[in-house]
Design an enzyme around this catalytic site. Sequence first.
Site, PDB file in Angstrom:
ATOM      1  N   CYS A 145     -14.985  -2.869   0.668  1.00 18.85           N
ATOM      2  CA  CYS A 145     -14.193  -3.090   1.036  1.00 18.85           C
ATOM      3  C   CYS A 145     -12.825  -4.579  -0.152  1.00 18.85           C
ATOM      4  O   CYS A 145     -13.836  -5.419  -1.169  1.00 18.85           O
ATOM      5  CB  CYS A 145     -13.649  -4.200   2.188  1.00 18.85           C
ATOM      6  N   LYS A 173      -5.687   6.955  12.537  1.00 19.64           N
ATOM      7  CA  LYS A 173      -6.530   7.445  11.206  1.00 19.64           C
ATOM      8  C   LYS A 173      -6.579   9.152  11.212  1.00 19.64           C
ATOM      9  O   LYS A 173      -7.443   9.812  12.271  1.00 19.64           O
ATOM     10  CB  LYS A 173      -7.443   6.585  10.768  1.00 19.64           C
ATOM     11  N   ARG A 207      -1.409   6.501  10.070  1.00 16.46           N
ATOM     12  CA  ARG A 207      -2.024   5.427   8.391  1.00 16.46           C
ATOM     13  C   ARG A 207      -2.749   7.022   7.304  1.00 16.46           C
ATOM     14  O   ARG A 207      -1.665   8.405   7.841  1.00 16.46           O
ATOM     15  CB  ARG A 207      -2.872   4.755   8.208  1.00 16.46           C
ATOM     16  N   CYS A 242     -16.155  -8.910   7.098  1.00 23.98           N
ATOM     17  CA  CYS A 242     -15.370  -8.321   8.126  1.00 23.98           C
ATOM     18  C   CYS A 242     -16.751  -7.206   9.285  1.00 23.98           C
ATOM     19  O   CYS A 242     -16.996  -6.850   8.860  1.00 23.98           O
ATOM     20  CB  CYS A 242     -14.326  -9.480   8.586  1.00 23.98           C
ATOM     21  N   CYS A 255     -13.613  -1.174   7.131  1.00 22.83           N
ATOM     22  CA  CYS A 255     -12.228  -1.227   5.692  1.00 22.83           C
ATOM     23  C   CYS A 255     -13.691  -0.367   4.416  1.00 22.83           C
ATOM     24  O   CYS A 255     -13.090   1.078   4.100  1.00 22.83           O
ATOM     25  CB  CYS A 255     -12.103  -2.525   5.691  1.00 22.83           C
ATOM     26  N   ARG A 308       0.997  -1.244  -0.239  1.00 23.03           N
ATOM     27  CA  ARG A 308       0.136  -0.071  -0.360  1.00 23.03           C
ATOM     28  C   ARG A 308       0.691   1.876  -0.010  1.00 23.03           C
ATOM     29  O   ARG A 308       1.962   1.151   0.910  1.00 23.03           O
ATOM     30  CB  ARG A 308      -1.291  -0.233   1.328  1.00 23.03           C
ATOM     31  N   LYS A 365      -3.189   0.977  15.367  1.00 23.61           N
ATOM     32  CA  LYS A 365      -3.180   2.349  13.799  1.00 23.61           C
ATOM     33  C   LYS A 365      -3.990   3.736  14.225  1.00 23.61           C
ATOM     34  O   LYS A 365      -5.155   3.007  15.009  1.00 23.61           O
ATOM     35  CB  LYS A 365      -4.045   1.396  12.909  1.00 23.61           C
ATOM     36  N   CYS A 418      -7.755 -11.554   1.400  1.00 24.59           N
ATOM     37  CA  CYS A 418      -8.230 -10.486   2.692  1.00 24.59           C
ATOM     38  C   CYS A 418      -7.908 -11.086   3.727  1.00 24.59           C
ATOM     39  O   CYS A 418      -8.870 -12.340   3.627  1.00 24.59           O
ATOM     40  CB  CYS A 418      -8.830 -10.087   3.466  1.00 24.59           C
TER      41      CYS A 418
END
Length: 570
Positions: A434, A214, A150, A479, A483, A80, A212, A440
């Site tokens: 996603c 954001k 991120r 899931c 995302c 990414r 993470k 994934c």
Amino acid sequence: MTILKHTKKVSLSDNERIKKDSNFLRGTINEDLDNNLTGGFNPDNIQLIKFHGMYQQDDRDVRLERTYQKLEPLINIMLRCRLPGGVITSKQWLAIHNFSEKYTLYGTIRLTNRQTFQLHGLLKPQLKIAHQLLNKLGLDSIATAGDVNRNVICTVNPMESTIHYQVWKLSKRISEYLLPRSKAYAEIWLNEQKTEFVESEPILGDCYLPRKFKIAIAVPPFNDVDVYANDIGLVAIADNIGNLIGFNVLIGGGLAMTYGDKTTYPRRASEFGYIDAVNILKIIESVITIQRDWGDRSNRKHAKTKYTLVRVGIDTFKQEIENRSGLMFAPVRSYMFTDRGDRFGWSKGINKDYWNLTLFIENGRIFNSSHKLLKHGLAEISKVHSGGFIITTNQNLVISNIHKDKKDIIEALSKEYKLLDDSITLQRKASMACVALPTCPLAMAEAERFLPDFVTKIEHIMCKYNLEKDSIILRVTGCANGCARAMLSEIGLTGRGIGRYNLYLGGDKIGTRIPRLYKENISESEILDILEYTIKLWVKDRNIQESYGDYVVRSGIVKPVLNSEKDFYL
């Protein structure tokens, strides 16, 4: 600086051990690169390569077959790019296109809703080639995954107005400011000589963040970035002539949850107040360091900023920001969101001699098909286009800064390769998924491959009730993670198993309300029956201009989620 301590001794999560022992994200990645007996990395390094912008995956479509053949899973890497604000030049795009054609298993480019691109299907021997190409192009993949800040996203289009351009420049500045200081990336992937001095991470900390992080910047009236879904959301405030003067600061958003664990939940960010633009980096650094010091490092399910904020309380968190930054929040300035979709087709830029063209890219997947040569068309455009491209937070693509003398050429190429399609419905443009299967590892159900046909079925329902000029924000994830930002949609599907989803209803059109679980673990046919029934009621009983999400709340089909930590599971 205040450091909160646990009242009782707790064991740290294993990720904390990995980070602590990694020698600032180096680990034994180099040794794994030299190991030709496997296509993958050891368990610790699987976590560490995330900080370098990569995820180890395997093709789940062939997993069982390879097991029968006594072969290792088809291990490959997703890379990414770091691309603040989603801006990429034509030269960079063409080089990435050529690389994906030659070196990836799937030959595609995937646009993400965090305004960057992913390359799926890289094999281990090709990783250094990929990183060295990025470096040659002035790009990198540092900190696009892992327990760090991120990719910073912002409202497009930087070429559309002065404030949009100012916000994009700030997104780049924030991204650079919060990068890890470790030289591990350059040493491992660019073959730079190892540094001799002792390293430290003054902002992120030597064990980096608990989870993470954001950041998103929205320019009202557009909330295309879903600003309430982020650890830090900045709502740009302009003066009377359209120049950026400051931000309303939102903190503690996040959409992921864990099935069966009611201590986890999606949450919209809370408003803290207004800060002048010149001081915003101080506020951001303060929030980052508070989360670094106070975040839960024992349970990763509770390690995000939203849980830290709820645990200590908004007042305590706000006071600590003001203590660390030396600044005081002013009252929130007035703002209003009216939309969060992309503006498709042609639009004028800041300079009257330049134009922008926004293209719909279903699920952000750049590939060629029998009816649309999307990937080749964009490559041909990049050969003649002197401007660039902008990836949107809805997984679409803007061909930006097109000089008026090139406008006809770009339009002709777009039509030749069928990149412009007037038949695409508003509903399809309002839908997003996603990646999910087959790559994934977290996916429990299909999302990207499920959505196109599912939208067609929704389109039939909309057409049946004369709703061709309406749309419903629809998002599907494989899931319970966030995302595709399903937990800020009017209709959200989250995967439970192959062909089974949870159905959430009642988010709003502008992305300010969390939807509520309507029915759990149901099939596509059950979902369609529910949606047709509720859409039929919506058409019959809606107020003027009332959206589907607002209607199902007003009519009592679902109760609104008012405070996620208290009423999401009611």
